[in-house]
Design an enzyme around this catalytic site. Structure first.
Site, PDB file in Angstrom:
ATOM      1  N   LYS A 169       9.749 -65.913 -13.435  1.00  0.00           N
ATOM      2  CA  LYS A 169      10.302 -67.268 -13.270  1.00  0.00           C
ATOM      3  C   LYS A 169       9.218 -68.198 -12.726  1.00  0.00           C
ATOM      4  CE  LYS A 169      12.399 -69.195  -9.729  1.00  0.00           C
ATOM      5  NZ  LYS A 169      11.841 -70.561  -9.879  1.00  0.00           N
ATOM      6  N   GLY A 220       4.640 -67.698  -2.803  1.00  0.00           N
ATOM      7  CA  GLY A 220       5.266 -68.955  -2.412  1.00  0.00           C
ATOM      8  C   GLY A 220       5.262 -69.097  -0.902  1.00  0.00           C
ATOM      9  N   SER A 221       6.211 -69.844  -0.392  1.00  0.00           N
ATOM     10  CA  SER A 221       6.195 -70.149   1.037  1.00  0.00           C
ATOM     11  C   SER A 221       6.726 -68.976   1.868  1.00  0.00           C
ATOM     12  CB  SER A 221       7.049 -71.388   1.301  1.00  0.00           C
ATOM     13  OG  SER A 221       8.380 -71.112   0.947  1.00  0.00           O
ATOM     14  N   GLY A 225       9.813 -66.391   1.270  1.00  0.00           N
ATOM     15  CA  GLY A 225       9.466 -64.963   1.339  1.00  0.00           C
ATOM     16  C   GLY A 225      10.447 -64.191   2.217  1.00  0.00           C
ATOM     17  N   GLU A 242       3.236 -62.781  -1.350  1.00  0.00           N
ATOM     18  CA  GLU A 242       2.006 -63.536  -1.054  1.00  0.00           C
ATOM     19  C   GLU A 242       2.455 -64.895  -0.547  1.00  0.00           C
ATOM     20  OE1 GLU A 242      -0.863 -62.383  -0.971  1.00  0.00           O
ATOM     21  OE2 GLU A 242      -0.952 -60.674  -2.326  1.00  0.00           O
ATOM     22  N   CYS A 276      -3.237 -71.733  -1.020  1.00  0.00           N
ATOM     23  CA  CYS A 276      -2.821 -70.891   0.115  1.00  0.00           C
ATOM     24  C   CYS A 276      -4.018 -70.563   0.990  1.00  0.00           C
ATOM     25  CB  CYS A 276      -2.140 -69.629  -0.402  1.00  0.00           C
ATOM     26  SG  CYS A 276      -3.123 -68.706  -1.579  1.00  0.00           S
ATOM     27  N   GLU A 374       1.069 -75.463   8.223  1.00  0.00           N
ATOM     28  CA  GLU A 374       0.329 -75.443   6.957  1.00  0.00           C
ATOM     29  C   GLU A 374       0.544 -76.794   6.280  1.00  0.00           C
ATOM     30  OE1 GLU A 374       2.004 -73.166   3.677  1.00  0.00           O
ATOM     31  OE2 GLU A 374      -0.005 -72.593   3.041  1.00  0.00           O
TER      32      GLU A 374
HETATM   33  P1  NAD Z   1       8.444 -72.021  -2.614  1.00  0.00           P
HETATM   34  O1  NAD Z   1       8.652 -70.833  -1.736  1.00  0.00           O
HETATM   35  O2  NAD Z   1       9.227 -73.227  -2.384  1.00  0.00           O
HETATM   36  O3  NAD Z   1       8.739 -71.631  -4.143  1.00  0.00           O
HETATM   37  C1  NAD Z   1       8.074 -70.567  -4.799  1.00  0.00           C
HETATM   38  C2  NAD Z   1       8.972 -70.024  -5.900  1.00  0.00           C
HETATM   39  O4  NAD Z   1      10.156 -69.471  -5.305  1.00  0.00           O
HETATM   40  C3  NAD Z   1       9.452 -71.070  -6.897  1.00  0.00           C
HETATM   41  O5  NAD Z   1       9.450 -70.477  -8.185  1.00  0.00           O
HETATM   42  C4  NAD Z   1      10.885 -71.345  -6.443  1.00  0.00           C
HETATM   43  O6  NAD Z   1      11.717 -71.790  -7.487  1.00  0.00           O
HETATM   44  C5  NAD Z   1      11.321 -69.970  -5.944  1.00  0.00           C
HETATM   45  N1  NAD Z   1      12.413 -69.979  -4.962  1.00  0.00           N
HETATM   46  C6  NAD Z   1      12.834 -70.995  -4.167  1.00  0.00           C
HETATM   47  N2  NAD Z   1      13.834 -70.576  -3.361  1.00  0.00           N
HETATM   48  C7  NAD Z   1      14.046 -69.272  -3.645  1.00  0.00           C
HETATM   49  C8  NAD Z   1      14.927 -68.258  -3.120  1.00  0.00           C
HETATM   50  N3  NAD Z   1      15.796 -68.516  -2.150  1.00  0.00           N
HETATM   51  N4  NAD Z   1      14.835 -67.017  -3.622  1.00  0.00           N
HETATM   52  C9  NAD Z   1      13.946 -66.706  -4.589  1.00  0.00           C
HETATM   53  N5  NAD Z   1      13.085 -67.614  -5.123  1.00  0.00           N
HETATM   54  C10 NAD Z   1      13.138 -68.877  -4.660  1.00  0.00           C
HETATM   55  O7  NAD Z   1       6.880 -72.283  -2.582  1.00  0.00           O
HETATM   56  P2  NAD Z   1       6.086 -73.477  -3.267  1.00  0.00           P
HETATM   57  O8  NAD Z   1       6.387 -74.723  -2.489  1.00  0.00           O
HETATM   58  O9  NAD Z   1       6.322 -73.445  -4.740  1.00  0.00           O
HETATM   59  O10 NAD Z   1       4.567 -73.037  -3.023  1.00  0.00           O
HETATM   60  C11 NAD Z   1       3.817 -73.401  -1.900  1.00  0.00           C
HETATM   61  C12 NAD Z   1       3.703 -72.238  -0.939  1.00  0.00           C
HETATM   62  O11 NAD Z   1       3.184 -71.095  -1.611  1.00  0.00           O
HETATM   63  C13 NAD Z   1       2.740 -72.510   0.202  1.00  0.00           C
HETATM   64  O12 NAD Z   1       3.289 -72.061   1.424  1.00  0.00           O
HETATM   65  C14 NAD Z   1       1.526 -71.656  -0.159  1.00  0.00           C
HETATM   66  O13 NAD Z   1       0.718 -71.304   0.930  1.00  0.00           O
HETATM   67  C15 NAD Z   1       2.160 -70.497  -0.821  1.00  0.00           C
HETATM   68  N6  NAD Z   1       1.205 -69.792  -1.686  1.00  0.00           N
HETATM   69  C16 NAD Z   1       0.755 -68.556  -1.307  1.00  0.00           C
HETATM   70  C17 NAD Z   1      -0.181 -67.891  -2.075  1.00  0.00           C
HETATM   71  C18 NAD Z   1      -0.690 -66.518  -1.690  1.00  0.00           C
HETATM   72  O14 NAD Z   1      -1.244 -65.849  -2.548  1.00  0.00           O
HETATM   73  N7  NAD Z   1      -0.533 -66.062  -0.476  1.00  0.00           N
HETATM   74  C19 NAD Z   1      -0.656 -68.479  -3.240  1.00  0.00           C
HETATM   75  C20 NAD Z   1      -0.177 -69.731  -3.603  1.00  0.00           C
HETATM   76  C21 NAD Z   1       0.767 -70.384  -2.815  1.00  0.00           C
END
Ligand code: NAD
Length: 475
Positions: A169, A220-221, A225, A242, A276, A374
């Site tokens: 997704k 993601g965030s 996570g 991650e 990130c 962050e």
């Molecule tokens: P986010 O957590 O809002 O969304 C990431 C994904 O999760 C999206 O596809 C979203 O639709 C989905 N999502 C949202 N709510 C969900 C839920 N309850 N259950 C399952 N999936 C859900 O993150 P973002 O705003 O898209 O990305 C930014 C964040 O990602 C920052 O904190 C950044 O540091 C982190 N990030 C980490 C890495 C790494 O490798 N450690 C790499 C890139 C980004």
């Protein structure tokens, strides 16, 4: 009318009849529509992945490698179209979008060389015991909006190489390039092995909770996570997370301010700070603080903020409105508290496009929101330090533990400091370098498990130990 993109399910491009708009952050225009998938599309995709798993798990290393190389090839051959599309949905300047597209092709090819061989645990007169790695099954991949293509392939390729199948997704903010790649690979991957479906955030928990998905690989965030970890606990799905970071860069007094300024700048401002592992807190030794901060400001003045599709743009817009408002809020908070700006800080929210000017802050306190949180935007706090012990303590004083960097002429000293940092990765005299052969993952609240390298591949498998009794009395 905006171009409509489709899901890839069981080898076919399929739409749902319901659409989500995708916006170009440089001008806020709708540039595409993607399927608003829900439970029924997810069930279809998972069923296809489950059926495909039964045959895919029996394939050889060479068969898996050939499919992953075909994915890599499709991305490379269409790079020109893909990087332009990526800029239009993500906002990053063309050069950086090219870097992501070619990087994704290269990472896919490199990860397609990784192989988990059996390990012999015991070979004695009594028994032969070996550990083999077996695929966990159907993987759910969930991807963010900052590096949508790179993050997609770094989930798809190791899933396939380990013998798993996947339902991926993309983020609803940046699904277009991934769905275009889906179309390009639809006839190159066996039906059902790779399924890509788009939907709102609400599709995420349906994936996490799906009883026929065996593992979640998520980028993601940290907040999301944690929800995933909770959702996955119902049936003990395997998880790789991650997550976010608040990486510290430490600049020692022997670093040459003129030589280090440009690299330090891009360690924070590439992709408009939405990385990130971007340097989010820069600690500079007091002996060189004034000279280095002046050099950074001089360099910043040479960089143009603007539409990533225009030649000469170095820093594009923030990817989406929510994140844009968050970065503006952090800048406002800094202003309200009277922190000093060396450059920037004057965003105009009434304009079109989510632009934040390059902002560098002068020695805000450790508990300033712009330091403690962050920021994920083009705002770089510079902080002064006096001693090594002090800076290590300050760098480690974070709930995050993703990466960090040390800049010094004395690389032994750099390693000594690196070994005291509580992060999964530390670079000495470089930044943002991720290798397909080294595990990448966060300590503390920056993640769980790792991606890349054999460690990353193992996370898509279970160990299975088979022991043969050699001196058996059965027959
Ligand atoms: P986010 O957590 O809002 O969304 C990431 C994904 O999760 C999206 O596809 C979203 O639709 C989905 N999502 C949202 N709510 C969900 C839920 N309850 N259950 C399952 N999936 C859900 O993150 P973002 O705003 O898209 O990305 C930014 C964040 O990602 C920052 O904190 C950044 O540091 C982190 N990030 C980490 C890495 C790494 O490798 N450690 C790499 C890139 C980004």
């Amino acid at each position: 009318m905006a171009t409509q993109y489709k899901n890839l399910i069981n080898g076919k491009m399929i739409d749902t009849g319901e659409w989500l708009d995708v916006v170009n952050p440089a001008n806020e225009e709708v540039i595409g529509q993607v399927p608003a998938s829900g439970e029924s599309q997810l069930n279809e995709a998972v069923a296809a992945a489950r059926t495909a798993f039964e045959s895919w798990k029996k394939t050889s290393f060479e068969e898996r490698q050939a499919v992953c190389m075909a994915i890599s090839g499709a991305i490379k051959e269409n790079a020109d179209e893909l990087y332009r599309l990526l800029t239009s949905e993500q906002g990053k300047p063309h050069e950086q979008a090219k870097g992501e597209i070619f990087g994704a092709a290269g990472m896919s090819a490199a990860q397609a060389t990784l192989k988990l061989d059996d390990v012999v645990n015991e070979d004695s007169d009594q028994r032969l015991s070996r550990t083999r790695r077996v695929p966990v099954g159907v993987v759910g991949g969930i991807v963010p909006w900052n590096f949508p293509v790179m993050m997609a392939v770094q989930k798809i390729v190791p899933a396939l190489m380990s013998g798993c199948t996947i339902v991926l997704k993309p983020s609803p903010f940046t699904p277009l390039t991934t769905l275009r790649i889906a179309e390009l690979i639809a006839d190159k991957v066996p039906a059902g092995t790779v399924n890509i479906i788009t939907g709102e955030d609400s599709l995420g928990p349906l994936i996490t909770g799906h009883p026929d998905i065996n593992k979640i690989t998520f980028t993601g965030s940290t907040a999301t996570g944690k929800k995933i970890m909770e959702g996955a606990s119902a049936d003990l799905k395997r998880i790789t997370l991650e997550l976010g970071g608040n990486d510290a860069s430490i600049v020692m007094p022997d670093a040459d301010p003129q030589k280090v300024a440009e690299q330090l700048f891009w360690s924070s401002f590439s992709n408009a700070g939405q990385i990130c592992v971007a340097a989010k807190r820069i600690y500079i030794h007091e002996d060189i603080y004034d000279e280095l901060s002046a050099a950074l400001v001089e360099y910043a003045k040479t960089v143009t903020v603007g539409d990533g599709s225009q030649q000469g743009t170095g820093v594009g817009p923030i990817q989406n409105k929510k994140q844009y408002e968050r970065v503006l809020e952090l800048i406002e908070d800094a202003k309200d508290n009277g922190y000093k700006f060396l450059v920037g800080g004057d965003a105009d929210p009434s304009g079109t496009g989510y632009y934040v000017p390059i902002t560098i802050m002068d020695n805000p306190p450790e508990d300033a929101r712009i330091v403690a949180e962050e920021q994920f935007g083009p705002v770089m706090p510079l902080m002064k330090f006096s001693t090594e012990d002090e800076v290590i303590k300050r760098a480690n004083d974070s709930e995050y533990g993703l990466a960090g960097a040390v800049w010094t002429a004395d690389t032994d000293k750099g390693v000594e400091i690196a070994e005291q940092l509580e992060t999964g990765t530390v670079w000495i005299n470089e930044y943002l370098h991720l290798s397909p052969f080294s595990p990448f993952g966060g300590h503390k609240q920056s993640g769980f498990g790792a991606e890349y390298g054999l460690d990353g591949l193992k996370e898509f498998t279970y160990p299975q130990v088979i022991t043969v009794k050699k001196d058996s009395v059965v027959a």
